[in-house]
Design a protein around this motif. Structure first.
Motif, PDB file in Angstrom:
ATOM      1  N   ALA A  47      -5.145  -1.619   4.833  1.00 15.58           N
ATOM      2  CA  ALA A  47      -6.029  -2.685   5.307  1.00 15.58           C
ATOM      3  C   ALA A  47      -6.422  -3.601   4.149  1.00 15.58           C
ATOM      4  O   ALA A  47      -6.451  -4.830   4.294  1.00 15.58           O
ATOM      5  CB  ALA A  47      -7.266  -2.095   5.985  1.00 15.58           C
ATOM      6  N   LYS A  48      -6.709  -3.015   2.988  1.00 14.44           N
ATOM      7  CA  LYS A  48      -7.061  -3.807   1.808  1.00 14.44           C
ATOM      8  C   LYS A  48      -5.863  -4.636   1.346  1.00 14.44           C
ATOM      9  O   LYS A  48      -5.998  -5.811   0.990  1.00 14.44           O
ATOM     10  CB  LYS A  48      -7.557  -2.894   0.679  1.00 14.44           C
ATOM     11  CG  LYS A  48      -7.996  -3.639  -0.569  1.00 14.44           C
ATOM     12  CD  LYS A  48      -9.181  -4.532  -0.284  1.00 14.44           C
ATOM     13  CE  LYS A  48      -9.729  -5.157  -1.544  1.00 14.44           C
ATOM     14  NZ  LYS A  48     -10.877  -6.042  -1.282  1.00 14.44           N
ATOM     15  N   HIS A  87      -8.304   1.924  -3.542  1.00 16.06           N
ATOM     16  CA  HIS A  87      -9.192   1.517  -2.456  1.00 16.06           C
ATOM     17  C   HIS A  87      -9.010   2.448  -1.265  1.00 16.06           C
ATOM     18  O   HIS A  87      -7.896   2.704  -0.825  1.00 16.06           O
ATOM     19  CB  HIS A  87      -8.905   0.085  -2.008  1.00 16.06           C
ATOM     20  CG  HIS A  87      -9.811  -0.368  -0.912  1.00 16.06           C
ATOM     21  ND1 HIS A  87     -11.060  -0.873  -1.151  1.00 16.06           N
ATOM     22  CD2 HIS A  87      -9.651  -0.343   0.432  1.00 16.06           C
ATOM     23  CE1 HIS A  87     -11.634  -1.154   0.009  1.00 16.06           C
ATOM     24  NE2 HIS A  87     -10.799  -0.849   0.973  1.00 16.06           N
ATOM     25  N   GLY A  88     -10.104   2.927  -0.744  1.00 16.31           N
ATOM     26  CA  GLY A  88     -10.097   3.688   0.494  1.00 16.31           C
ATOM     27  C   GLY A  88      -9.824   5.167   0.319  1.00 16.31           C
ATOM     28  O   GLY A  88      -9.351   5.620  -0.710  1.00 16.31           O
ATOM     29  N   ALA A  89     -10.110   5.884   1.379  1.00 14.27           N
ATOM     30  CA  ALA A  89      -9.966   7.336   1.371  1.00 14.27           C
ATOM     31  C   ALA A  89      -8.586   7.795   1.824  1.00 14.27           C
ATOM     32  O   ALA A  89      -8.241   8.956   1.670  1.00 14.27           O
ATOM     33  CB  ALA A  89     -11.029   7.959   2.277  1.00 14.27           C
ATOM     34  N   ASN A  90      -7.795   6.874   2.389  1.00 19.52           N
ATOM     35  CA  ASN A  90      -6.478   7.253   2.912  1.00 19.52           C
ATOM     36  C   ASN A  90      -5.550   6.039   2.952  1.00 19.52           C
ATOM     37  O   ASN A  90      -5.952   4.925   2.616  1.00 19.52           O
ATOM     38  CB  ASN A  90      -6.631   7.870   4.307  1.00 19.52           C
ATOM     39  CG  ASN A  90      -7.381   6.952   5.256  1.00 19.52           C
ATOM     40  OD1 ASN A  90      -7.126   5.755   5.334  1.00 19.52           O
ATOM     41  ND2 ASN A  90      -8.344   7.517   5.987  1.00 19.52           N
ATOM     42  N   ALA A 144       0.870  -1.176   0.000  1.00 22.14           N
ATOM     43  CA  ALA A 144       0.000   0.000   0.000  1.00 22.14           C
ATOM     44  C   ALA A 144       0.900   1.216   0.000  1.00 22.14           C
ATOM     45  O   ALA A 144       1.857   1.287   0.764  1.00 22.14           O
ATOM     46  CB  ALA A 144      -0.903   0.009   1.232  1.00 22.14           C
ATOM     47  N   SER A 145       0.588   2.141  -0.873  1.00 23.64           N
ATOM     48  CA  SER A 145       1.388   3.358  -0.979  1.00 23.64           C
ATOM     49  C   SER A 145       0.681   4.316  -1.919  1.00 23.64           C
ATOM     50  O   SER A 145       0.008   3.892  -2.850  1.00 23.64           O
ATOM     51  CB  SER A 145       2.778   3.042  -1.521  1.00 23.64           C
ATOM     52  OG  SER A 145       3.499   4.214  -1.828  1.00 23.64           O
ATOM     53  N   ALA A 146       0.905   5.595  -1.685  1.00 24.83           N
ATOM     54  CA  ALA A 146       0.348   6.600  -2.597  1.00 24.83           C
ATOM     55  C   ALA A 146       1.432   7.194  -3.474  1.00 24.83           C
ATOM     56  O   ALA A 146       1.197   8.190  -4.136  1.00 24.83           O
ATOM     57  CB  ALA A 146      -0.336   7.704  -1.796  1.00 24.83           C
ATOM     58  N   GLY A 147       2.613   6.596  -3.483  1.00 26.70           N
ATOM     59  CA  GLY A 147       3.652   7.234  -4.283  1.00 26.70           C
ATOM     60  C   GLY A 147       4.934   6.485  -4.487  1.00 26.70           C
ATOM     61  O   GLY A 147       4.984   5.506  -5.211  1.00 26.70           O
TER      62      GLY A 147
END
Length: 185
Positions: free
Chosen positions: A129-130, A120-123, A74-77
């Motif tokens: 978690a996903k 997935h998800g707002a943050n 999981a990561s945004a970048g």
């Protein structure tokens, strides 16, 4: 607790994978601070950040059986890009769970490096978690963005390079997000 030998092992694995990033003297910052200030331009890495160091090294430590199960993170970048590129280079499927608010430039970069993106998800916490669910249900290997000894060893090779280039260094200033780079240095 990590040892110097673990950082040296990570450096050996990463040779040929990374772009060398020398220390660059900054006359302006040096004058402003009254010291010699050097910058290490990790933005010159293929993925634009040091995160490739930890991702690639962590993935290189996995068994063939683990690699065959695929990777999830999981990561945004930057970590997302590091895992995607590392997986592609090593022939491993990667699924990157990114928050739905992730900028399209980051999503496109992950895809360009061969990662499968799942929004997935707002943050970050909801995306993580996903990703953890996918790891558990599908048996994929979780690649932590910062709180994993192999990731820290890979990211910490930055510090090893600093001290090899400038053994007389007095202080190293590091940005802190998750803490993997700071822990490694």
């Amino acid at each position: 607790m990590l040892t110097l030998e673990q950082f040296k092992e990570a450096r050996n694995v990463l040779q040929g994978v990374l772009r060398p990033t020398p220390l660059i003297h900054s006359p302006y910052l040096s004058k402003s601070c009254g010291n010699n200030v050097y910058l290490k331009p990790e933005n010159m890495q293929v993925t634009g950040a040091y995160k490739i160091r930890g991702a690639y090294y962590k993935i290189s430590t996995l068994t063939d059986e683990e690699k065959a199960r695929g990777l999830v993170t999981a990561s945004a970048g930057n970590h997302a890009q590091g895992v995607a590129l590392s997986g592609t280079e090593l022939g491993i499927r990667t699924v990157i769970v990114m928050p739905e608010v992730t900028p399209s430039i980051k999503i496109d970069a992950v895809r360009s490096f061969g990662g499968e993106v799942l929004l997935h998800g707002a943050n970050f916490d909801e995306a993580k978690a996903k990703a953890m669910e996918l790891s558990e249900v599908e048996g994929m290997v979780w690649v932590a963005p910062f709180d994993d000894e192999a990731v820290i060893a890979g990211q910490g090779t930055t510090g090893l390079e600093i001290f090899q280039s400038r053994p007389d260094v007095d202080r190293v200033f590091v940005q802190v997000g998750g803490g993997g780079l700071a822990a490694g240095i």
